[in-house]
Design an enzyme around this catalytic site. Structure first.
Site, PDB file in Angstrom:
ATOM      1  N   LYS A   1      33.035  10.608 -14.868  1.00  0.00           N
ATOM      2  CA  LYS A   1      33.814   9.606 -14.128  1.00  0.00           C
ATOM      3  C   LYS A   1      32.893   8.903 -13.148  1.00  0.00           C
ATOM      4  O   LYS A   1      32.230   9.543 -12.329  1.00  0.00           O
ATOM      5  CB  LYS A   1      34.983  10.273 -13.385  1.00  0.00           C
ATOM      6  CG  LYS A   1      35.752   9.312 -12.462  1.00  0.00           C
ATOM      7  CD  LYS A   1      36.995   9.947 -11.842  1.00  0.00           C
ATOM      8  CE  LYS A   1      37.611   9.044 -10.779  1.00  0.00           C
ATOM      9  NZ  LYS A   1      38.805   9.617 -10.117  1.00  0.00           N
TER      10      LYS A   1
ATOM     11  N   ASP B   1      36.801   4.595  -4.690  1.00  0.00           N
ATOM     12  CA  ASP B   1      38.218   4.641  -5.046  1.00  0.00           C
ATOM     13  C   ASP B   1      39.052   4.449  -3.793  1.00  0.00           C
ATOM     14  O   ASP B   1      39.240   5.374  -3.003  1.00  0.00           O
ATOM     15  CB  ASP B   1      38.527   5.995  -5.713  1.00  0.00           C
ATOM     16  CG  ASP B   1      40.003   6.129  -6.081  1.00  0.00           C
ATOM     17  OD1 ASP B   1      40.720   5.108  -6.044  1.00  0.00           O
ATOM     18  OD2 ASP B   1      40.418   7.260  -6.406  1.00  0.00           O
TER      19      ASP B   1
ATOM     20  N   LYS C   1      45.182   4.547  -0.604  1.00  0.00           N
ATOM     21  CA  LYS C   1      45.005   5.860   0.022  1.00  0.00           C
ATOM     22  C   LYS C   1      45.039   5.716   1.546  1.00  0.00           C
ATOM     23  O   LYS C   1      44.659   4.667   2.065  1.00  0.00           O
ATOM     24  CB  LYS C   1      43.614   6.415  -0.334  1.00  0.00           C
ATOM     25  CG  LYS C   1      43.439   6.897  -1.738  1.00  0.00           C
ATOM     26  CD  LYS C   1      42.031   7.456  -1.927  1.00  0.00           C
ATOM     27  CE  LYS C   1      41.750   7.826  -3.355  1.00  0.00           C
ATOM     28  NZ  LYS C   1      42.549   8.932  -3.877  1.00  0.00           N
TER      29      LYS C   1
ATOM     30  N   ASP D   1      33.539   9.612  -5.685  1.00  0.00           N
ATOM     31  CA  ASP D   1      34.347   9.563  -6.906  1.00  0.00           C
ATOM     32  C   ASP D   1      33.512   9.272  -8.162  1.00  0.00           C
ATOM     33  O   ASP D   1      34.060   9.057  -9.239  1.00  0.00           O
ATOM     34  CB  ASP D   1      35.475   8.539  -6.740  1.00  0.00           C
ATOM     35  CG  ASP D   1      36.751   8.994  -7.426  1.00  0.00           C
ATOM     36  OD1 ASP D   1      36.842  10.187  -7.767  1.00  0.00           O
ATOM     37  OD2 ASP D   1      37.645   8.143  -7.639  1.00  0.00           O
TER      38      ASP D   1
ATOM     39  N   ASP E   1      46.316   4.675  -8.131  1.00  0.00           N
ATOM     40  CA  ASP E   1      45.328   5.651  -7.651  1.00  0.00           C
ATOM     41  C   ASP E   1      44.992   6.688  -8.738  1.00  0.00           C
ATOM     42  O   ASP E   1      44.043   7.446  -8.588  1.00  0.00           O
ATOM     43  CB  ASP E   1      45.857   6.340  -6.386  1.00  0.00           C
ATOM     44  CG  ASP E   1      44.750   7.004  -5.592  1.00  0.00           C
ATOM     45  OD1 ASP E   1      43.564   6.761  -5.899  1.00  0.00           O
ATOM     46  OD2 ASP E   1      45.078   7.767  -4.656  1.00  0.00           O
TER      47      ASP E   1
ATOM     48  N   GLU F   1      43.444   6.263 -11.350  1.00  0.00           N
ATOM     49  CA  GLU F   1      42.594   5.319 -12.084  1.00  0.00           C
ATOM     50  C   GLU F   1      41.513   5.996 -12.925  1.00  0.00           C
ATOM     51  O   GLU F   1      41.074   5.455 -13.929  1.00  0.00           O
ATOM     52  CB  GLU F   1      41.931   4.342 -11.089  1.00  0.00           C
ATOM     53  CG  GLU F   1      40.633   4.837 -10.414  1.00  0.00           C
ATOM     54  CD  GLU F   1      40.775   6.119  -9.595  1.00  0.00           C
ATOM     55  OE1 GLU F   1      41.885   6.395  -9.131  1.00  0.00           O
ATOM     56  OE2 GLU F   1      39.774   6.835  -9.435  1.00  0.00           O
TER      57      GLU F   1
ATOM     58  N   ARG G   1      41.408   8.548 -14.934  1.00  0.00           N
ATOM     59  CA  ARG G   1      41.742   8.839 -16.340  1.00  0.00           C
ATOM     60  C   ARG G   1      41.725   7.561 -17.185  1.00  0.00           C
ATOM     61  O   ARG G   1      41.478   7.609 -18.378  1.00  0.00           O
ATOM     62  CB  ARG G   1      43.092   9.573 -16.400  1.00  0.00           C
ATOM     63  CG  ARG G   1      44.282   8.769 -15.961  1.00  0.00           C
ATOM     64  CD  ARG G   1      45.478   9.633 -15.617  1.00  0.00           C
ATOM     65  NE  ARG G   1      45.355  10.255 -14.291  1.00  0.00           N
ATOM     66  CZ  ARG G   1      46.210  11.140 -13.804  1.00  0.00           C
ATOM     67  NH1 ARG G   1      47.246  11.531 -14.515  1.00  0.00           N
ATOM     68  NH2 ARG G   1      46.030  11.648 -12.597  1.00  0.00           N
TER      69      ARG G   1
HETATM   70  N1  BES Z   1      39.585  10.320  -6.957  1.00  0.00           N
HETATM   71  C1  BES Z   1      40.878  10.842  -6.812  1.00  0.00           C
HETATM   72  C2  BES Z   1      40.932  12.368  -6.835  1.00  0.00           C
HETATM   73  C3  BES Z   1      40.255  13.091  -5.708  1.00  0.00           C
HETATM   74  C4  BES Z   1      40.978  13.538  -4.623  1.00  0.00           C
HETATM   75  C5  BES Z   1      38.895  13.369  -5.762  1.00  0.00           C
HETATM   76  C6  BES Z   1      40.338  14.220  -3.603  1.00  0.00           C
HETATM   77  C7  BES Z   1      38.259  14.048  -4.739  1.00  0.00           C
HETATM   78  C8  BES Z   1      38.991  14.487  -3.665  1.00  0.00           C
HETATM   79  C9  BES Z   1      41.772  10.331  -7.926  1.00  0.00           C
HETATM   80  O1  BES Z   1      41.476   9.072  -8.419  1.00  0.00           O
HETATM   81  C10 BES Z   1      43.155  10.258  -7.385  1.00  0.00           C
HETATM   82  O2  BES Z   1      43.373   9.490  -6.501  1.00  0.00           O
HETATM   83  N2  BES Z   1      44.057  11.026  -7.949  1.00  0.00           N
HETATM   84  C11 BES Z   1      45.410  11.048  -7.535  1.00  0.00           C
HETATM   85  C12 BES Z   1      46.287  11.070  -8.769  1.00  0.00           C
HETATM   86  C13 BES Z   1      47.754  10.887  -8.467  1.00  0.00           C
HETATM   87  C14 BES Z   1      48.024   9.494  -7.957  1.00  0.00           C
HETATM   88  C15 BES Z   1      48.521  11.146  -9.754  1.00  0.00           C
HETATM   89  C16 BES Z   1      45.634  12.289  -6.691  1.00  0.00           C
HETATM   90  O3  BES Z   1      45.110  13.344  -7.020  1.00  0.00           O
HETATM   91  O4  BES Z   1      46.321  12.185  -5.684  1.00  0.00           O
HETATM   92 ZN    ZN Z   2      39.492   8.482  -8.251  1.00  0.00          ZN
HETATM   93 MG    MG Z   3      42.382   7.518  -7.341  1.00  0.00          MG
END
Ligand code: BES
Ligand code: ZN
Ligand code: MG
Length: 493
Positions: free
Chosen positions: A261, A266, A273, A284, A343, A345, A347
């Site tokens: 990734k 992000d 966020k 990220d 968010d 994103e 995947r």
């Molecule tokens: N990059 C984040 C995941 C992340 C969170 C990485 C904390 C490192 C530390 C990812 O893109 C994300 O925002 N995921 C969301 C998914 C949700 C919206 C389904 C999450 O985990 O909150």
């Molecule tokens: Zn992310």
């Molecule tokens: Mg995200």
């Protein structure tokens, strides 16, 4: 700092010494010269329980002869029979970190007694070198007052230096440096490390380490119909870069595929966020840095295996061109996706990279690695990487590779019921499939891996360290670099 090895010689003088001890076995350091013929007060330290040689213990003693100073760092290795490479790496890392605070210009690491527990000179050479290289790194390149490095030389002192030790030492230095390379990429702020900058750095690395690099620009990405990846990328002023790395060490043999990734930032997009969560979102691209570091190590060590890695690099930003919650988008694999949250994103970028690597690069097995879900932190904290996969044998291989690197991994299940959760009433799939968020995110990516053995690694909890610990330095950890290297090495054997 230069790192070398030498047989033990009492005439070699250092300002710092690392002396390993076992908890259940007397260790004689009689031959080691301490200033003014001093002796180590080992019995005194034991009686007072100040240092017993237990795993994780360190204790420092300073000696002086009026002009010079010697700092000795005793490090505990635990029980002799239980000594492993992982214990040694941690102990050396911790002792080295503490000893550096005393500002020596030279350090000797005394290893002769270690062989009584760990009977493999290759493992001693590799783990000690790895520990020192990794512990030495600190992210301070943006501090204008960053102090000059005082430490000039570290010498591993060992009387059993043979070809195995030398091989281990060289490999340890190489994979340690590859891990640092990954940490640097993560620690570079997102205003510097844009997708374009990342692509340039990878091109240079390819030339330096010996792997081929191809970068697809926007037009080519559009031509390949990577609509899912482009939906994420289009909100940013920075153009996306699709980075492909190919290493051929076994012409005609099967190829391992790696997908990382590569969100250089992000923000969450329109599903924005909170600021606190955004502060560290330069990390990220931890998955991308892991595959880039692994490719460097694989090529540098000339492993007899073929590996192809891809990174769909972009930023997740907000603008009039951003994708929106409620959108229904396409993907290179043809499936449609309902956007429940911008968010989620990662995947979306991974599925086009996955579909591409499986169908256009013809890999036989594939691993994707990503800082994908905050839920991974709820699952296993910052201690272990969450793994899922569709093939027991392949998972066993990655399990062993993580073990060898001293990185923790735990496999989560894929139950049929979970597969239902990624489906949507208006589109083929949804990008927010709900709980268990880490597993459903992984399943979403796996939908595009076809029928080949596939493993998904969620490193959201392990890619970033809030503070220094043993050989892990604050910031990007470089998790996955050494584990993926060992996986490739296992496939080469
Ligand atoms: N990059 C984040 C995941 C992340 C969170 C990485 C904390 C490192 C530390 C990812 O893109 C994300 O925002 N995921 C969301 C998914 C949700 C919206 C389904 C999450 O985990 O909150
Ligand atoms: Zn992310
Ligand atoms: Mg995200």
């Amino acid at each position: 700092m230069k790192i070398t090895y030498n047989g033990f010689d009492e005439n070699l003088l250092f300002e710092g010494l690392i002396l390993p001890y076992f908890q259940d076995h007397e260790v004689d350091y009689g031959g080691v010269t301490l200033l003014n013929n001093n002796k180590l007060p080992i019995q005194y330290l034991k009686d007072k329980e100040l240092f017993l040689g237990k795993k994780g213990e360190v204790h420092s003693i300073s000696f002086s002869d009026g002009d010079r100073n010697l700092d000795v760092m005793l490090i505990g290795l635990g029980k002799k029979e239980e000594l492993t490479g992982n214990v040694l790496r941690k102990a050396v890392g911790k002792g080295y970190r503490e000893l550096k605070k005393k500002k020596p210009t030279s350090i000797g690491v005394y290893l002769n007694h270690v062989v009584e527990g760990l009977k493999c000179s290759y493992a001693i050479g590799r783990n000690t070198a790895e520990a020192i290289v990794m512990t030495d790194y600190k992210f301070d390149s943006y501090k204008t007052d960053n102090k000059k490095e005082l430490l000039e030389e570290v010498t591993l002192l060992f009387d059993g230096i043979d070809e195995e030790f030398k091989n281990g030492f060289e490999e340890g230095i190489s994979i340690g440096n590859s891990t640092i390379l990954a940490r640097v990429l993560v620690n570079e702020p997102a205003n510097v490390l844009t997708p374009t900058d990342l692509a340039e750095r990878v091109k240079n690395l390819g030339v330096e380490k010996g792997f081929e690099v191809e970068v697809y620009e926007l037009e080519k990405i559009q031509e390949l119909k990577m609509e899912s990846y482009l939906s994420v990328a289009k909100g940013s002023a920075e153009p996306p870069k699709f980075i492909i790395m190919r290493y051929t060490g076994n012409p005609g043999g099967e190829t391992l595929g790696l997908v990382g990734k590569g969100l250089t930032y992000d923000s969450g997009g329109l599903s924005i966020k909170p600021t606190k969560s955004m502060n560290t979102m330069k990390n990220d691209m931890g998955g991308a840095s892991a595959v880039i570091g692994a490719m460097s190590a694989i090529a540098e060590n000339k492993l007899k295996v073929n590996v192809t890695a891809v990174v769909a690099a972009c930023e997740n930003m907000i603008s009039g061109r951003s994708y929106k919650p409620g959108d229904i988008i396409g993907s290179m694999g043809g499936k449609t996706i309902f956007i429940g949250n911008t968010d989620a994103e990662g995947r979306l970028t991974l599925i086009d990279a996955m579909y591409y690597i499986v169908n256009h690069e013809k890999v036989a097995k594939v691993v994707d690695i990503a800082t994908l879900t905050g839920a991974a932190i709820h699952c296993l904290g910052h201690t272990a990487t969450v793994g899922i996969g569709n093939d027991d044998e392949f998972f066993d291989m990655i399990d062993k590779s993580f073990n060898k690197a001293g990185e923790n991994i735990w496999r989560m299940p894929i139950f049929e019921e979970y597969k239902e959760l990624v489906k949507h009433s208006e589109a083929d799939l949804t990008n927010v499939a709900g709980s268990p968020g880490t597993i459903t995110a992984g399943i979403f990516v796996g939908e595009f891996a076809g029928d080949i053995p596939w493993i998904h690694l969620d490193i959201a909890g392990t890619a970033w360290a809030e503070k220094d610990k043993d050989y892990i330095s604050k910031g990007g950890t470089g998790v996955g670099v050494r584990s993926l290297y060992y996986l490739a090495k296992e496939m080469a054997e």
